[in-house]
Design a protein around this motif. Structure first.
Motif, mmCIF file in Angstrom:
data_model
loop_
_atom_site.group_PDB
_atom_site.id
_atom_site.type_symbol
_atom_site.label_atom_id
_atom_site.label_comp_id
_atom_site.label_asym_id
_atom_site.label_seq_id
_atom_site.Cartn_x
_atom_site.Cartn_y
_atom_site.Cartn_z
ATOM 1 N N THR A 185 1.037 -1.246 0.151
ATOM 2 C CA THR A 185 -0.134 0.099 -0.134
ATOM 3 C C THR A 185 0.814 1.231 -0.039
ATOM 4 O O THR A 185 2.111 1.260 0.232
ATOM 5 N N ALA A 186 0.303 2.296 -0.493
ATOM 6 C CA ALA A 186 1.032 3.557 -0.152
ATOM 7 C C ALA A 186 -0.091 4.612 0.579
ATOM 8 O O ALA A 186 -0.254 4.375 1.658
ATOM 9 N N GLY A 187 -0.640 5.322 -0.444
ATOM 10 C CA GLY A 187 -1.811 6.344 0.333
ATOM 11 C C GLY A 187 -3.337 5.867 0.047
ATOM 12 O O GLY A 187 -4.173 6.857 0.726
ATOM 13 N N ILE A 188 -3.588 5.050 -0.587
ATOM 14 C CA ILE A 188 -5.080 4.627 -0.872
ATOM 15 C C ILE A 188 -5.716 3.336 -0.475
ATOM 16 O O ILE A 188 -4.967 2.556 -0.399
ATOM 17 N N LEU A 189 -6.806 3.284 0.108
ATOM 18 C CA LEU A 189 -7.455 2.143 0.442
ATOM 19 C C LEU A 189 -9.065 2.396 -0.118
ATOM 20 O O LEU A 189 -9.353 3.316 -0.398
ATOM 21 N N ALA A 190 -9.281 1.130 -0.519
ATOM 22 C CA ALA A 190 -10.764 1.291 -1.185
ATOM 23 C C ALA A 190 -11.708 -0.104 -0.773
ATOM 24 O O ALA A 190 -11.192 -0.918 -0.320
ATOM 25 N N PHE A 191 -12.911 0.202 -0.606
ATOM 26 C CA PHE A 191 -13.918 -0.656 -0.165
ATOM 27 C C PHE A 191 -15.097 -0.577 -1.061
ATOM 28 O O PHE A 191 -15.498 0.529 -1.479
ATOM 29 N N ARG A 192 -15.902 -1.758 -0.825
ATOM 30 C CA ARG A 192 -17.273 -1.992 -1.587
ATOM 31 C C ARG A 192 -18.348 -2.151 -0.515
ATOM 32 O O ARG A 192 -18.064 -2.818 0.424
ATOM 33 N N HIS A 193 -19.377 -1.569 -0.657
ATOM 34 C CA HIS A 193 -20.678 -1.874 0.116
ATOM 35 C C HIS A 193 -21.865 -1.759 -0.646
ATOM 36 O O HIS A 193 -21.812 -0.781 -1.700
ATOM 37 N N SER A 194 -22.869 -2.536 -0.716
ATOM 38 C CA SER A 194 -24.050 -2.529 -1.584
ATOM 39 C C SER A 194 -24.810 -1.190 -1.439
ATOM 40 O O SER A 194 -25.511 -0.632 -2.180
ATOM 41 N N ARG A 195 -24.924 -0.278 -0.296
ATOM 42 C CA ARG A 195 -25.342 0.781 -0.024
ATOM 43 C C ARG A 195 -24.158 2.126 -0.263
ATOM 44 O O ARG A 195 -24.339 2.995 0.504
ATOM 45 N N ALA A 196 -23.397 1.909 -1.307
ATOM 46 C CA ALA A 196 -22.167 2.852 -1.127
ATOM 47 C C ALA A 196 -22.428 4.336 -1.444
ATOM 48 O O ALA A 196 -22.131 5.307 -0.947
ATOM 49 N N GLU A 197 -23.756 4.429 -2.444
ATOM 50 C CA GLU A 197 -24.260 5.723 -2.704
ATOM 51 C C GLU A 197 -24.686 6.261 -1.560
ATOM 52 O O GLU A 197 -24.350 7.733 -1.234
ATOM 53 N N HIS A 198 -25.165 5.602 -0.599
ATOM 54 C CA HIS A 198 -25.992 6.139 0.597
ATOM 55 C C HIS A 198 -24.875 6.541 1.372
ATOM 56 O O HIS A 198 -24.631 7.696 2.300
ATOM 57 N N ILE A 199 -23.878 5.754 1.538
ATOM 58 C CA ILE A 199 -22.560 5.813 2.441
ATOM 59 C C ILE A 199 -22.048 7.183 2.089
ATOM 60 O O ILE A 199 -21.622 7.929 3.015
ATOM 61 N N PHE A 200 -21.646 7.353 0.929
ATOM 62 C CA PHE A 200 -21.053 8.559 0.198
ATOM 63 C C PHE A 200 -21.779 9.781 0.560
ATOM 64 O O PHE A 200 -21.157 10.652 1.043
ATOM 65 N N ARG A 201 -23.048 9.786 0.448
ATOM 66 C CA ARG A 201 -23.917 10.903 0.560
ATOM 67 C C ARG A 201 -23.834 11.292 2.332
ATOM 68 O O ARG A 201 -23.881 12.546 2.555
ATOM 69 N N SER A 202 -24.036 10.492 3.003
ATOM 70 C CA SER A 202 -23.917 10.583 4.353
ATOM 71 C C SER A 202 -22.518 11.311 4.969
ATOM 72 O O SER A 202 -22.632 12.090 5.536
ATOM 73 N N LEU A 203 -21.625 10.605 4.191
ATOM 74 C CA LEU A 203 -20.159 11.388 4.781
ATOM 75 C C LEU A 203 -20.022 12.658 4.256
ATOM 76 O O LEU A 203 -19.662 13.580 5.084
ATOM 77 N N HIS A 204 -20.498 12.858 2.939
ATOM 78 C CA HIS A 204 -20.545 14.164 2.306
ATOM 79 C C HIS A 204 -21.147 15.088 3.109
ATOM 80 O O HIS A 204 -20.916 16.351 3.201
ATOM 81 N N GLU A 205 -22.430 14.848 3.491
ATOM 82 C CA GLU A 205 -23.035 15.696 4.426
ATOM 83 C C GLU A 205 -22.679 15.995 5.569
ATOM 84 O O GLU A 205 -22.733 17.188 6.250
ATOM 85 N N GLN A 206 -21.491 15.243 6.068
ATOM 86 C CA GLN A 206 -20.946 15.603 7.449
ATOM 87 C C GLN A 206 -19.500 16.313 6.997
ATOM 88 O O GLN A 206 -18.646 16.125 7.959
ATOM 89 N N ARG A 207 -19.344 16.555 5.802
ATOM 90 C CA ARG A 207 -18.265 17.387 5.365
ATOM 91 C C ARG A 207 -16.926 16.345 5.304
ATOM 92 O O ARG A 207 -15.881 16.719 5.528
ATOM 93 N N ILE A 208 -17.259 15.000 5.113
ATOM 94 C CA ILE A 208 -16.293 14.143 5.170
ATOM 95 C C ILE A 208 -15.831 13.643 3.504
ATOM 96 O O ILE A 208 -17.063 13.149 2.945
ATOM 97 N N HIS A 209 -14.765 14.026 2.979
ATOM 98 C CA HIS A 209 -14.745 13.969 1.610
ATOM 99 C C HIS A 209 -13.917 12.558 1.146
ATOM 100 O O HIS A 209 -12.649 12.285 1.408
ATOM 101 N N VAL A 210 -14.932 11.514 0.569
ATOM 102 C CA VAL A 210 -14.256 10.362 0.029
ATOM 103 C C VAL A 210 -14.361 10.556 -1.405
ATOM 104 O O VAL A 210 -15.178 11.151 -1.915
ATOM 105 N N MET A 211 -13.693 9.438 -2.215
ATOM 106 C CA MET A 211 -14.198 9.145 -3.686
ATOM 107 C C MET A 211 -15.079 7.941 -3.722
ATOM 108 O O MET A 211 -15.242 7.043 -3.276
ATOM 109 N N HIS A 212 -16.245 8.212 -4.438
ATOM 110 C CA HIS A 212 -17.252 7.349 -4.960
ATOM 111 C C HIS A 212 -17.432 7.469 -6.315
ATOM 112 O O HIS A 212 -17.873 8.139 -6.976
ATOM 113 N N GLN A 213 -16.767 5.997 -6.861
ATOM 114 C CA GLN A 213 -16.543 5.960 -8.455
ATOM 115 C C GLN A 213 -16.195 4.614 -8.606
ATOM 116 O O GLN A 213 -15.641 3.768 -7.711
ATOM 117 N N ALA A 214 -16.420 3.954 -9.920
ATOM 118 C CA ALA A 214 -16.209 2.692 -10.468
ATOM 119 C C ALA A 214 -16.501 1.667 -9.513
ATOM 120 O O ALA A 214 -15.935 0.706 -9.176
#
Ligand SMILES: Cc1ncc(COP(=O)(O)O)c(C=O)c1O
Length: 360
Positions: free
Chosen positions: A301-330
């Motif tokens: 590893t270096a600087g990146i981690l990735a994971f999957r979840h069936s509710r990824a879109e929901h998780i991404f939105r929830s994090l973003h609403e709390q001003r926690i920025h991650v990538m949701h793509q692919a």
């Protein structure tokens, strides 16, 4: 905000913003400003050479990694029967330039297993016909870090192929040893904290004839203003041939300042600070109900981690609403940890993720 998305966009330090301002000031000098622009370009090539372990002459500049790969493919003039090996952890910029509809070369796909590229899976793909093995040192997809030395040894044992390495997700985040690379390419808007539009190309002098882009232009030509210019276009050899026209000087100023900034912080200090954050984040993710895509192996590893979840879109939105920025793509969520991140960022992210998973 809690910014965990440097693998998409780095946040530039003040020195980079000031460098853009300096470009604007120099540009107001008109043609006289060009001497200053060229001094910055030279300084950028020197700084990039130091960062990549190469000389000034071995560093070229173009607009983006995609352009660099397309130009590299053109330089090789691949023929019928030639083979190129790509892999399924790579970013499209390093894959698709080897796949144009009119290509007469064949591509072979090196498939990852459980998120890792194994050299034993590369060996059967190699032959006397392999011209290129193209890969990223750190995968944009799951952060997997290949051992360049192992890949190069595997390649050299079975073929005379060139090893083309994209270090976009590594440069500015980890120490590099690129002596085994035959061509190095890096975008500049991520871990070095620079600007878009100023891709770095490292073409070793020993390979400069091979990496001579056969395109028209003027900045890349020896004879752009010579009397024979209506008869032929003579390309400058190697790295210089990747700048076909006027460079993107705003990006040149910014990226020179960005590399100087990273050097002043020191890559070793960045690693010493950010690697434990990645470890803590990886351990935290392993304790949660997500499908980890990053192999947890020594040195992978270096600087990146990735994971999957069936509710990824929901998780991404929830994090973003709390001003926690991650990538949701692919189809996955991706976290990036750089020198400006802290343990508090990791804790905030893991606890918000825990909450989002409970509600998912
Ligand atoms: C490995 C890798 N290469 C290249 C790029 C970018 O390519 P380009 O500079 O063509 O936009 C990215 C991400 O955007 C990447 O992750």
């Amino acid at each position: 905000m809690t910014y965990l998305n440097t693998a998409a966009e780095g946040i530039p330090p003040r020195a980079v913003i000031e460098a853009l301002g300096q470009y604007a000031i120099d540009k107001q000098l008109g043609m006289d400003g060009r001497t200053l622009h060229e001094a910055q370009r030279h300084a950028l090539r020197r700084a990039a050479g130091q960062a990549l372990g190469m000389s000034v002459e071995e560093i070229g500049i173009c607009s983006c990694s995609s352009e660099a790969f397309n130009l590299a493919a053109a330089a090789l003039r691949l023929g019928v029967g030639d083979e190129v090996i790509i892999n399924d952890l790579d970013f499209p910029a390093g894959i698709t330039p080897w796949l144009p509809p009119n290509s007469i070369a064949t591509t072979k796909l090196w498939r990852s297993r459980a998120g890792a590229l194994r050299t034993e899976d590369l060996t059967p793909l190699l032959s006397r016909r392999t011209r290129v093995v193209s890969l990223s040192l750190i995968s944009y997809y799951n952060g997997y870090r290949v051992s360049l030395a192992d890949v190069a040894t595997t390649v050299r044992n079975a073929s005379s192929a060139l090893v083309v390495v994209d270090v976009t997700q590594a440069l500015g985040r980890m120490s590099l040893n690129l002596t085994d690379a035959d061509l190095v390419i890096s975008s500049t808007h991520k871990w070095i904290l620079g600007m878009h539009g100023g891709c770095l190309v490292g073409a070793p002098n020993a390979r400069r004839q091979l990496w001579t882009v056969p395109h028209g232009g003027w900045f890349n030509l020896e004879n752009a203003f010579a009397t024979d210019r209506f008869d032929r276009a003579v390309a400058k050899p190697g790295a210089a041939s990747f700048s076909v026209g006027m460079p993107n000087y705003p990006a040149v100023y910014a990226n020179r300042a960005a590399l100087d900034y990273i050097k002043s912080i020191d890559i070793a200090a960045i690693e010493a600070h950010a690697n434990p954050l990645l470890r803590a984040c990886l351990d935290g993710l392993k304790a949660l109900d997500v499908e980890l895509l990053t192999p947890d192996e020594e040195g992978s590893t270096a600087g990146i981690l990735a994971f999957r979840h069936s509710r990824a879109e929901h998780i991404f939105r929830s994090l973003h609403e709390q001003r926690i920025h991650v990538m949701h793509q692919a189809g996955r969520l991706r976290v990036a940890l750089h020198g400006y991140n802290t343990f508090a960022d990791v804790e905030r992210f893991l606890s918000a993720l825990h909450g989002a998973l409970r509600r998912a």
